[in-house]
Design a protein around this motif. Sequence first.
Motif, PDB file in Angstrom:
ATOM      1  N   VAL A 144       1.233   6.661   1.971  1.00 38.27           N
ATOM      2  CA  VAL A 144       0.073   6.019   1.358  1.00 38.27           C
ATOM      3  C   VAL A 144      -0.348   6.791   0.111  1.00 38.27           C
ATOM      4  CG1 VAL A 144      -2.356   5.437   1.659  1.00 38.27           C
ATOM      5  CG2 VAL A 144      -0.748   5.058   3.531  1.00 38.27           C
ATOM      6  N   TRP A 145      -0.322   8.117   0.172  1.00 44.74           N
ATOM      7  CA  TRP A 145      -0.858   8.941  -0.907  1.00 44.74           C
ATOM      8  C   TRP A 145       0.200   9.439  -1.874  1.00 44.74           C
ATOM      9  CZ3 TRP A 145      -5.701   8.039  -0.977  1.00 44.74           C
ATOM     10  CH2 TRP A 145      -6.396   7.814   0.221  1.00 44.74           C
ATOM     11  N   GLY A 146       1.440   9.501  -1.457  1.00 47.15           N
ATOM     12  CA  GLY A 146       2.485  10.015  -2.317  1.00 47.15           C
ATOM     13  C   GLY A 146       2.948   8.998  -3.340  1.00 47.15           C
ATOM     14  N   THR A 147       3.872   9.442  -4.195  1.00 49.98           N
ATOM     15  CA  THR A 147       4.350   8.599  -5.281  1.00 49.98           C
ATOM     16  C   THR A 147       5.698   7.943  -4.998  1.00 49.98           C
ATOM     17  OG1 THR A 147       5.476  10.464  -6.307  1.00 49.98           O
ATOM     18  CG2 THR A 147       3.186  10.073  -6.961  1.00 49.98           C
ATOM     19  N   GLY A 148       6.338   8.353  -3.909  1.00 50.13           N
ATOM     20  CA  GLY A 148       7.711   7.915  -3.669  1.00 50.13           C
ATOM     21  C   GLY A 148       8.708   8.977  -4.083  1.00 50.13           C
ATOM     22  N   GLY A 149       8.208  10.178  -4.344  1.00 54.56           N
ATOM     23  CA  GLY A 149       9.073  11.267  -4.758  1.00 54.56           C
ATOM     24  C   GLY A 149       9.709  12.009  -3.601  1.00 54.56           C
ATOM     25  N   SER A 150      10.237  13.179  -3.900  1.00 59.52           N
ATOM     26  CA  SER A 150      11.131  13.876  -2.989  1.00 59.52           C
ATOM     27  C   SER A 150      10.470  14.804  -1.977  1.00 59.52           C
ATOM     28  CB  SER A 150      12.128  14.697  -3.814  1.00 59.52           C
ATOM     29  OG  SER A 150      11.432  15.646  -4.594  1.00 59.52           O
ATOM     30  N   ASP A 164       0.809  -1.215   0.000  1.00 57.81           N
ATOM     31  CA  ASP A 164       0.000   0.000   0.000  1.00 57.81           C
ATOM     32  C   ASP A 164       0.844   1.268   0.000  1.00 57.81           C
ATOM     33  OD1 ASP A 164      -2.747  -1.096   2.177  1.00 57.81           O
ATOM     34  OD2 ASP A 164      -2.302  -1.477   0.060  1.00 57.81           O
ATOM     35  N   TYR A 165       2.140   1.117   0.268  1.00 55.84           N
ATOM     36  CA  TYR A 165       2.993   2.275   0.488  1.00 55.84           C
ATOM     37  C   TYR A 165       4.027   2.470  -0.616  1.00 55.84           C
ATOM     38  CZ  TYR A 165       1.171   2.073   5.224  1.00 55.84           C
ATOM     39  OH  TYR A 165       0.337   2.062   6.305  1.00 55.84           O
TER      40      TYR A 165
END
Length: 124
Positions: free
Chosen positions: A100-106, A31-32
Amino acid sequence: QVQLVESGGALVQAGDSLRLSCSASGRAFSDYAMAWFRQAPGKDRDFVAGISRSGRRTYYGYSVKGRFTISREDAKNTVYLQMNSLKPEDTAVYYCGATVWGTGGSTLGDYDYWGQGTQVTVSS
């Protein structure tokens, strides 16, 4: 919620390699989106690398691109940071973050959960 525990930090010499691990427990790991940030004494927490929920997208900070690789192994609820060609300026506490809501960005504020950090020290 998810609990994160980093490991793998060490004292190494310039040019060495090191692999950090971040193990997650709690809510489904898939989920993350995940990321690694680092913080040197007296400095802000800076983005190092991130990875999307699927693992198909990865993102890197400018200073580590080409040297560090982020990956995830959902079957083990773990995200890794392979660090090659380490430099003294890579010295910092490295933190794992989950969103949970982010994309894995900075964007630091995207991350809801953090581990306690693991120290990486690179001697010249």
